[in-house]
Scaffold this active site. Structure first.
Site, mmCIF file in Angstrom:
data_model
loop_
_atom_site.group_PDB
_atom_site.id
_atom_site.type_symbol
_atom_site.label_atom_id
_atom_site.label_comp_id
_atom_site.label_asym_id
_atom_site.label_seq_id
_atom_site.Cartn_x
_atom_site.Cartn_y
_atom_site.Cartn_z
ATOM 1 N N ASP A 21 0.822 -1.102 0.043
ATOM 2 C CA ASP A 21 0.100 0.041 -0.115
ATOM 3 C C ASP A 21 0.886 1.176 0.038
ATOM 4 O O ASP A 21 2.094 1.335 0.490
ATOM 5 C CB ASP A 21 -0.901 0.096 1.211
ATOM 6 C CG ASP A 21 -2.201 1.020 1.019
ATOM 7 O OD1 ASP A 21 -2.347 1.478 0.197
ATOM 8 O OD2 ASP A 21 -2.628 1.168 2.131
ATOM 9 N N HIS A 38 2.543 3.054 -8.931
ATOM 10 C CA HIS A 38 2.427 1.612 -9.279
ATOM 11 C C HIS A 38 3.666 0.959 -9.764
ATOM 12 O O HIS A 38 4.377 0.022 -9.391
ATOM 13 C CB HIS A 38 1.414 1.245 -9.944
ATOM 14 C CG HIS A 38 -0.082 1.638 -9.214
ATOM 15 N ND1 HIS A 38 -0.358 1.093 -7.856
ATOM 16 C CD2 HIS A 38 -1.122 2.245 -9.701
ATOM 17 C CE1 HIS A 38 -1.320 1.717 -7.597
ATOM 18 N NE2 HIS A 38 -1.953 2.526 -8.707
ATOM 19 N N LEU A 131 11.654 -19.906 -2.727
ATOM 20 C CA LEU A 131 10.422 -19.211 -2.377
ATOM 21 C C LEU A 131 9.112 -19.641 -2.950
ATOM 22 O O LEU A 131 9.164 -19.898 -4.453
ATOM 23 C CB LEU A 131 10.431 -17.696 -2.567
ATOM 24 C CG LEU A 131 9.580 -16.695 -2.298
ATOM 25 C CD1 LEU A 131 9.267 -16.931 -0.649
ATOM 26 C CD2 LEU A 131 9.780 -15.353 -2.789
HETATM 27 C C1 FPP Z 1 -2.082 0.057 -3.305
HETATM 28 O O1 FPP Z 1 -1.543 1.484 -3.063
HETATM 29 C C2 FPP Z 1 -1.629 -0.698 -4.323
HETATM 30 C C3 FPP Z 1 -2.361 -1.195 -5.301
HETATM 31 C C4 FPP Z 1 -3.847 -1.510 -5.295
HETATM 32 C C5 FPP Z 1 -1.578 -2.061 -6.461
HETATM 33 C C6 FPP Z 1 -0.256 -2.657 -6.133
HETATM 34 C C7 FPP Z 1 0.308 -3.048 -7.355
HETATM 35 C C8 FPP Z 1 1.644 -3.008 -7.434
HETATM 36 C C9 FPP Z 1 2.594 -2.901 -6.392
HETATM 37 C C10 FPP Z 1 2.429 -3.403 -8.835
HETATM 38 C C11 FPP Z 1 1.808 -4.443 -9.782
HETATM 39 C C12 FPP Z 1 2.345 -5.551 -9.217
HETATM 40 C C13 FPP Z 1 2.865 -6.854 -9.712
HETATM 41 C C14 FPP Z 1 2.718 -8.080 -9.403
HETATM 42 C C15 FPP Z 1 3.456 -6.467 -11.070
HETATM 43 P P1 FPP Z 1 -2.554 2.702 -3.490
HETATM 44 O O2 FPP Z 1 -2.785 2.916 -4.912
HETATM 45 O O3 FPP Z 1 -4.049 2.198 -2.814
HETATM 46 O O4 FPP Z 1 -1.765 3.795 -2.772
HETATM 47 P P2 FPP Z 1 -2.517 4.893 -1.991
HETATM 48 O O5 FPP Z 1 -3.209 4.393 -0.684
HETATM 49 O O6 FPP Z 1 -1.302 5.685 -1.560
HETATM 50 O O7 FPP Z 1 -3.427 5.706 -2.988
#
Ligand code: FPP
Length: 236
Positions: A21, A38, A131
């Site tokens: 997150d 992201h 892993l």
């Molecule tokens: C939450 O942060 C994150 C997500 C919903 C997406 C997570 C995706 C990745 C880390 C990249 C893709 C993964 C792979 C496996 C290639 P948020 O967007 O809610 O952040 P915020 O709370 O600060 O808005």
């Protein structure tokens, strides 16, 4: 007379689950679009997965996309799917690292090419002995339990035969140990529908670090903390 301090061995959790997150806020702080967060988060994911493999962790499960994330703007969803595609194509690079990849979630609704790449990745890494890396995509804990109940009913299992074990064996995580350690960076203190059945006895570690800034040393701090927890599982 000198006494040497007895060094106790550090215990690794068996199964770490991470809620990745804070990507959006990381980007905002830099006046970048959320998609840039992201991209940075995907890099952190790869670095942390490699590190977990290096230290000999058995299971790592990351939350990449939830059943609720479809509500985000279309271009953000597309951006995350693009990163997933890139990762899946690039995952060939993981081959020499002996990492076994598995995807958890309702994958049926994903684009056909992504589904094919997922299959290729799971097949291609199924004999790896390092892993076990689980990537949760279109995953929701309530959705997972609902599906498990439906499958149990479809299989005609009698109500008196439904045990916790039967339910566990109908979840995406069947055959895996439950996560014993859940990490959520970015200053939020929620489970957000993540592994809600499996985390019944997990320890939690929260931190203000935003996911793209999360480094192996933060994981080490978390593991140290895990080592100081007194896990009683309802006993005394
Ligand atoms: C939450 O942060 C994150 C997500 C919903 C997406 C997570 C995706 C990745 C880390 C990249 C893709 C993964 C792979 C496996 C290639 P948020 O967007 O809610 O952040 P915020 O709370 O600060 O808005």
């Amino acid at each position: 007379m000198f006494f040497k301090k007895k060094q106790t061995e550090r215990v690794l959790p068996r199964h770490i689950a991470i809620i990745m997150d804070g990507n959006g806020r990381w980007a905002k702080k830099r006046s970048l679009p959320r998609s840039a967060g992201h991209v940075a988060g995907a890099k952190t994911f790869k670095d942390i997965a490699r590190y977990c493999n290096k230290i000999g962790l058995e299971y790592l499960t990351v939350y990449a996309f939830s059943t609720e994330n479809w509500k985000r703007p279309k271009d953000e969803v597309e951006g995350i799917m693009r990163l997933l595609r890139d990762y899946l194509i690039d995952a060939e690079n993981f081959k020499d690292e002996n990492i076994k990849v598995k995807f958890l979630g309702n994958l049926e609704v994903l684009d056909e090419d992504i589904k094919a790449l997922i299959k290729k990745n799971e097949e291609g890494s199924k004999n790896a002995t390092g892993l076990n890396l689980n990537i949760a995509i279109n995953y929701g804990g309530k959705d997972e339990i609902t599906r498990a109940v439906r499958d149990i009913v479809k299989e005609g299992i009698k109500s008196e035969d439904i045990t916790e074990e039967v339910i566990s064996q109908h979840l995406y995580t069947k055959g895996m140990p439950d996560p014993d350690f859940i990490i959520r960076p970015s200053g939020e203190y929620r489970l957000s529908n993540y592994l809600i059945w499996q985390s019944a006895y997990a320890e939690y570690w929260f931190s203000d670090i935003l996911w793209p800034d999360f480094k192996p040393r933060h994981l080490e701090q978390a593991i140290d903390e895990f080592n100081h927890r007194n896990r009683r599982f309802g006993g005394v």
